[in-house]
Write an enzyme that holds these catalytic residues in place. Structure first.
Site, PDB file in Angstrom:
ATOM      1  N   GLU A 289       7.150   3.989   9.352  1.00  0.00           N
ATOM      2  CA  GLU A 289       7.583   5.260   8.753  1.00  0.00           C
ATOM      3  C   GLU A 289       9.072   5.515   8.978  1.00  0.00           C
ATOM      4  O   GLU A 289       9.788   5.863   8.051  1.00  0.00           O
ATOM      5  CB  GLU A 289       6.771   6.446   9.309  1.00  0.00           C
ATOM      6  CG  GLU A 289       5.280   6.197   9.503  1.00  0.00           C
ATOM      7  CD  GLU A 289       4.531   5.781   8.258  1.00  0.00           C
ATOM      8  OE1 GLU A 289       4.876   6.246   7.154  1.00  0.00           O
ATOM      9  OE2 GLU A 289       3.598   4.964   8.387  1.00  0.00           O
TER      10      GLU A 289
ATOM     11  N   GLY B 236       0.839  -1.199   0.000  1.00  0.00           N
ATOM     12  CA  GLY B 236       0.000   0.000   0.000  1.00  0.00           C
ATOM     13  C   GLY B 236       0.869   1.242   0.000  1.00  0.00           C
ATOM     14  O   GLY B 236       0.787   2.075  -0.878  1.00  0.00           O
TER      15      GLY B 236
ATOM     16  N   GLY C 265       1.597  -5.744   4.473  1.00  0.00           N
ATOM     17  CA  GLY C 265       2.922  -6.334   4.295  1.00  0.00           C
ATOM     18  C   GLY C 265       3.765  -6.479   5.552  1.00  0.00           C
ATOM     19  O   GLY C 265       4.578  -7.402   5.650  1.00  0.00           O
TER      20      GLY C 265
ATOM     21  N   LYS D 192       6.869   0.582  19.975  1.00  0.00           N
ATOM     22  CA  LYS D 192       6.543   1.791  19.222  1.00  0.00           C
ATOM     23  C   LYS D 192       6.480   1.424  17.735  1.00  0.00           C
ATOM     24  O   LYS D 192       6.905   0.354  17.342  1.00  0.00           O
ATOM     25  CB  LYS D 192       7.605   2.860  19.461  1.00  0.00           C
ATOM     26  CG  LYS D 192       7.795   3.223  20.936  1.00  0.00           C
ATOM     27  CD  LYS D 192       8.637   4.486  21.141  1.00  0.00           C
ATOM     28  CE  LYS D 192      10.123   4.215  21.131  1.00  0.00           C
ATOM     29  NZ  LYS D 192      10.932   5.394  21.578  1.00  0.00           N
TER      30      LYS D 192
ATOM     31  N   GLY E 234       0.750   2.812  13.305  1.00  0.00           N
ATOM     32  CA  GLY E 234       0.002   2.638  14.549  1.00  0.00           C
ATOM     33  C   GLY E 234      -0.578   1.256  14.790  1.00  0.00           C
ATOM     34  O   GLY E 234      -1.060   0.960  15.887  1.00  0.00           O
TER      35      GLY E 234
ATOM     36  N   ILE F 198      10.681  -4.885  20.264  1.00  0.00           N
ATOM     37  CA  ILE F 198      10.355  -5.464  18.961  1.00  0.00           C
ATOM     38  C   ILE F 198       9.532  -6.724  19.192  1.00  0.00           C
ATOM     39  O   ILE F 198       9.973  -7.655  19.872  1.00  0.00           O
ATOM     40  CB  ILE F 198      11.638  -5.803  18.178  1.00  0.00           C
ATOM     41  CG1 ILE F 198      12.503  -4.541  18.000  1.00  0.00           C
ATOM     42  CG2 ILE F 198      11.291  -6.421  16.834  1.00  0.00           C
ATOM     43  CD1 ILE F 198      11.840  -3.401  17.269  1.00  0.00           C
TER      44      ILE F 198
ATOM     45  N   LYS G 175      11.875 -10.986  13.121  1.00  0.00           N
ATOM     46  CA  LYS G 175      12.055 -11.391  11.741  1.00  0.00           C
ATOM     47  C   LYS G 175      11.273 -10.468  10.802  1.00  0.00           C
ATOM     48  O   LYS G 175      11.817  -9.956   9.826  1.00  0.00           O
ATOM     49  CB  LYS G 175      11.566 -12.824  11.599  1.00  0.00           C
ATOM     50  CG  LYS G 175      12.154 -13.572  10.447  1.00  0.00           C
ATOM     51  CD  LYS G 175      11.605 -14.998  10.508  1.00  0.00           C
ATOM     52  CE  LYS G 175      12.457 -15.954   9.750  1.00  0.00           C
ATOM     53  NZ  LYS G 175      12.022 -17.338   9.947  1.00  0.00           N
ATOM     54  N   THR G 176      10.000 -10.261  11.097  1.00  0.00           N
ATOM     55  CA  THR G 176       9.201  -9.395  10.222  1.00  0.00           C
ATOM     56  C   THR G 176       9.626  -7.939  10.388  1.00  0.00           C
ATOM     57  O   THR G 176       9.591  -7.166   9.433  1.00  0.00           O
ATOM     58  CB  THR G 176       7.697  -9.544  10.526  1.00  0.00           C
ATOM     59  OG1 THR G 176       7.504  -9.430  11.940  1.00  0.00           O
ATOM     60  CG2 THR G 176       7.168 -10.876  10.045  1.00  0.00           C
TER      61      THR G 176
END
Ligand code: FES
Ligand code: FES
Lengths: 729, 210
Positions: A696, A234, A462, A692, A503, A620, A624-625
């Site tokens: 971006e 997107g 994604g 967090k 978010g 995190i 991996k992602t």
């Protein structure tokens, strides 16, 4: 809050990975439906003027054609209220003969096969009266004006204070028109059943799309179902409902059959938004030892004549560095182009290129290391609000990244490092973006077999939303990953925010955490009541592990406990949102990017050799992602820095490189090894996971690390993206 | 620069499918039962019949299964797979040979299926992403893609995997740099490239029988 830590089972593979690698994942244009028909949009060939005649007979008579819709016969769209050709949902599709941009839909052709629809679309003949168009921001700057909505000016301290500084620079920085271009084409399949509407949609927010279709087509929201479990990228393009989607829903209603519409790649360049051409001026000054005394940042961006689009181009300048005097200004120029929209990083990425380039320039003028200059002006509290940060580990990012790439081992002098015919350069830059926690709702069902289903109407364009949510749920309840299923991408599920602005992981993750915690509490209650039937009823905390609850000596499976509780399932729903903490702290995610590259001295070819990208994105959830997301952001940044630019022929107001052969995005051979580093320290206030956002910051600032490295390699400062070889010769 | 358009009357002439039926249909209709043609004259079914005459027979094997079809000559192999055979694993990213999302194997060779007309594949063996796994057992490169997280949105992925398998078979997966070069026809906007290279390298090294 803040006491939540993951007991991990190790890295989690993407939960929908198998579907994606076997071709089983269904995207919006792939639902097998009876009596499916196909829509193709005809675009205007002029940029401004009016349709004087439109001939559709030939198209209507072509084989298999079910309808040809133009502004002359378009069925009413109830949500198109108010005067004029644009309303709350943006441009009203085919509502008058007026043309506002090249490519604007002027007809929708519907036929029983794609080939027939496409052929018939070529038979629609349109005559126009053309009026002069203006599509070039650089020649229209005198028309710049403050946006109608939002604050356009900001200042603290003295304005233009940089000009009084001992050392200062003032330069212009230009970002061209860039296009999202997710690999999946804009796609929609619309199915009406009476006044019930189902839409398989390429959208970043099924709930927002549901509201939008209900409003536009005058049906209750509950009558509309939007389905999007898989979205082929997107990057902001699918944050709103576009006219092509309205066309498909309208067309399906008109012909009374399910209708599929997939944009062509060239339509992807003009019908679904882009990052607008933006011209910025940054003035920045410091004392001789590098203390910033003033930053001024002016930005002027292109928008459409029929709709205003604004974004936070100058935001980062307002809060990134400790500096007493800061002023910013943001203005718009309406042009005869389609409306822009948020593109990954959005305005902040545009602004970061200017600010982070300017800092590099200032550092060289001060004869100071660019990283040291940033450290020297580190903001320990938010300079804009005065609030303490919820968490900020940017200094760790600087240090770990610098160490990894060997920052301080380089020779700082421009054009000092060579490798045969190649000049070598190092560059760095930083990025920042607000860390949000949008409200979300999640439902959890612990079934009799001990498996868990969690649901929320979130999206996954994604980043791996489903994977992260399974991880959170599994960690809260001590379940193996394969015992947890997360359902998303359906407006019938409990509400979730649109996936944008980094978010989702925070907001939906918090809801998943909360509802799973509620399930856990029910189980604990049962345990405390002795429902497990253990020989000894201990007082200590219960251990949740591998789908069992125990006390170290004995354990019981969730499934058996449910049986003992006399319940077939535990089914709970929880709303989750932020609270007072938002008023007490400043919430930001931070990134630092380092690039080492080579520039070929004679041809100007740039080869990126190494990237180190570091994130302070709190805890995190799924490494991996998360790594893939950071890598993807840097690669998007390579495109921004070196390749991406939509080129217009301003005589006709038309884009000339609206395809992948002419508009370049990075390919495999453009990308080196990329190191990602996560500081991975939980933010104590943002949400129960301490996570967090990251989408971006992965991109914000990256392009400047490339241009700064190019300066280091060549001594040439390029302030206008992209840095194509001709600019280096 | 307003230009004139043909009037509706002029336009209607010569282009109608009904006219087509009048002259070509009359001759060929002999081979159809008269009632079909009569019924066709009503509604819009005449278009359907006109369409029938425009189609060509095509026999091809897809993932080991033989298909006998009627296709329009202008239909691409990509659209045939996605729209007629229902194999939507092969993706459309540009429809003009510029992205690789539509990569399939024809007799083991990788091609962009959007650049191949379906009728050009008479008698050929096509393999798509759906035909790569053996039942529940994934192809080693599919496994490696999951292990290395070589995708995000997954839209380019079928094309990447089909291309990757061919890349290895062609002997173009000798090093990371060679893979980068020979995989550069497959765009990934999510930027999964480094992981795609890892997945292909590992699969190649595994020496798996592909
Ligand atoms: S869809 Fe065939 S190359 Fe892009
Ligand atoms: S994984 Fe999204 S385009 Fe490659």
């Amino acid at each position: 809050m803040g006491n939540y830590f993951f007991e991990t089972e190790g890295p989690i593979d993407r939960v929908d990975g198998k579907q994606k690698v076997t071709g089983q994942a269904l995207y919006a244009g792939e639902y097998p439906l009876e009596k499916l028909c196909y829509g193709v949009l005809v675009g205007s060939s002029i940029a401004r003027g009016n349709i004087t005649a439109i001939a559709t007979k030939e198209a209507e008579n072509a084989a298999g054609v079910l309808a040809v819709i133009t502004h002359l016969n378009r069925p009413a769209i109830p949500g198109y209220t108010g005067e004029g050709d644009s309303g709350p949902a943006g441009m009203k599709l085919m509502s008058s003969p007026a043309i506002y941009f090249a490519g604007q839909p002027v007809a929708l052709v519907i036929a029983d096969t794609f080939e027939r629809a496409q052929h018939a679309a070529s038979l629609v003949k349109v005559a126009y009266k053309t009026t002069e168009s203006s599509t070039d921001l650089s020649t229209q700057l005198s028309k710049a004006a403050a946006p109608r909505r939002g604050k356009s000016e900001y200042s603290r301290g003295e304005k233009n204070a940089y000009k009084k500084a001992a050392v200062w620079i003032e330069e212009d920085y230009v970002i061209p028109h860039e296009v999202h271009n997710p690999m999946e084409l804009g796609s929609i399949t619309a199915v009406w059943n009476g006044d019930q509407l189902t839409v398989y949609d390429k959208t970043q927010g099924v709930k927002a799309s549901q509201r939008s279709y209900a409003q536009l087509f005058g049906v209750p929201q509950d009558n509309v179902r939007v389905v999007a479990p898989f979205v082929g990228g997107g990057f902001g393009m699918a944050l709103r409902t576009w006219p092509y989607e309205v066309a498909a829903v309208m067309g399906a209603r008109k012909v009374g059959q399910p209708l599929k519409l997939m944009l062509s790649r060239s339509q992807m360049f003009t019908l679904v938004g882009y990052r607008p051409h933006t011209i910025q001026q940054v003035g920045i000054g410091a004392t001789r030892d590098g203390i910033l005394t003033g930053i001024s940042h002016d930005a002027t961006a292109a928008t459409a004549s029929y709709e205003e689009f604004t974004e936070g181009v100058v935001r980062m300048t307002q809060f990134m560095y400790s500096c007493a005097n800061v002023d910013t200004r943001y203005r718009l120029v309406p042009l005869d182009v389609s409306v822009p929209t948020w593109m990954r990083g959005p305005g902040e990425a545009t602004g970061a290129f200017a600010l982070e380039s300017a800092l590099d320039e200032l550092a060289y003028k001060l004869d100071m290391d660019a990283l040291d200059l940033r450290k020297k002006n580190y903001a320990y509290t938010d300079p804009e609000s005065g609030l303490p940060y919820s968490s900020k580990f940017l200094m760790d990012c600087y240090d770990q990244g610098a160490e990894k790439i060997g920052w301080y081992k380089r020779n700082r002098q421009p054009r000092s490092m060579k490798n045969g015919e190649w000049l070598e350069g190092y560059g760095m830059s930083s990025g920042v973006f607000g860390a949000h926690r949008p409200a979300a709702t999640a439902r959890a069902v612990l079934a009799a077999d001990g498996s868990l289903l969690v649901q929320s109407a979130a999206s996954d364009i994604g980043p791996g939303t489903g994977t992260a949510m399974v991880k959170i749920a599994a960690d809260v309840l001590g379940l193996p990953y394969d015992k947890v299923r997360f359902e998303l991408g359906d407006s019938r599920l409990p509400p979730a925010p649109t996936q944008g602005g980094s978010g989702t992981n925070s907001g939906v993750g918090a809801a998943v955490h909360d509802v799973c915690t509620a399930v856990k509490e029910k189980l604990i209650l049962a345990m405390n009541e002795g429902k497990a039937g253990f020989s000894k009823q201990p007082q200590q905390e219960w251990l949740f592990e591998k789908g069992r609850i125990g006390n170290g000596a004995e354990s019981i499976s969730f499934s058996d406990l449910l049986k003992n509780m006399g319940q077939s399932a535990i089914d709970l729903t929880r709303d989750s949102k932020s609270g007072e903490e938002r008023q007490k702290y400043a919430f930001y995610s931070f990134s630092v990017h380092f690039t080492r590259l080579w520039v070929h001295a004679r041809t100007g070819v740039v080869r990126i050799k190494q990237i180190v990208t570091v994130a302070d994105a709190g805890k995190i959830v799924s490494e991996k992602t998360a790594r893939s997301q950071m890598v993807g952001g840097a690669i998007g940044g390579i495109g921004m820095a070196l390749m991406e630019e939509a080129v217009f022929d301003h005589r006709f107001g038309r884009m000339v490189n609206n395809n992948f052969a002419d508009y370049h995005i990075p390919v495999n051979a453009d990308v080196p090894d990329i190191d990602t580093i996560f500081i991975n320290k939980p933010d104590p206030y943002i949400n129960p996971m301490g996570a967090k956002g990251m989408g971006e910051i992965a991109l914000i600032g990256y392009a400047a690390s490339v241009t700064n490295a190019i300066y280091h390699a060549t001594g040439k400062r390029i302030r206008e993206l992209p840095v194509t070889p001709d600019k280096l010769l | 620069m307003s230009k004139t358009l043909p009037t509706s009357d002029e336009q209607g002439k010569g282009a109608s499918r009904r006219d087509f039926l009048k002259w070509s249909g009359a001759a060929v209709a002999v081979s159809l039962t008269p009632s079909v043609v009569t019924r066709a004259a009503g509604e819009r079914a005449d278009e359907t019949i006109a369409g029938f005459f425009e189609k060509m027979p095509l026999k091809l094997e897809v993932n080991g299964k033989l298909h006998q079809l009627q296709v329009e000559p202008r239909t691409t192999l990509l659209d045939l797979l996605r729209e007629q055979i229902g194999l939507t694993g092969t993706k459309k990213g540009c429809d003009q040979g510029q992205c690789g999302a539509c990569t399939v194997h024809v007799n083991g060779r990788r091609i962009n299926s959007c650049l191949s007309l379906a009728v050009m594949n008479e008698g050929q063996k096509i393999t798509t992403i759906e035909g790569l796994a053996k039942g529940d057992e994934l192809h080693p490169l599919q496994e490696a893609f999951i292990k290395h997280d070589a995708f995000q949105c997954g839209y380019c992925t079928p094309g990447q995997i089909m291309s990757g398998v061919a890349c290895i078979n062609e002997g173009h997966a000798g090093s990371a740099d060679e893979i980068r070069e020979f995989m550069s026809g497959n765009l990934c906007r999510c930027g999964a490239y480094p992981h795609i290279v890892d997945a292909i390298l590992e699969t190649k090294k595994g020496g798996n029988n592909l």
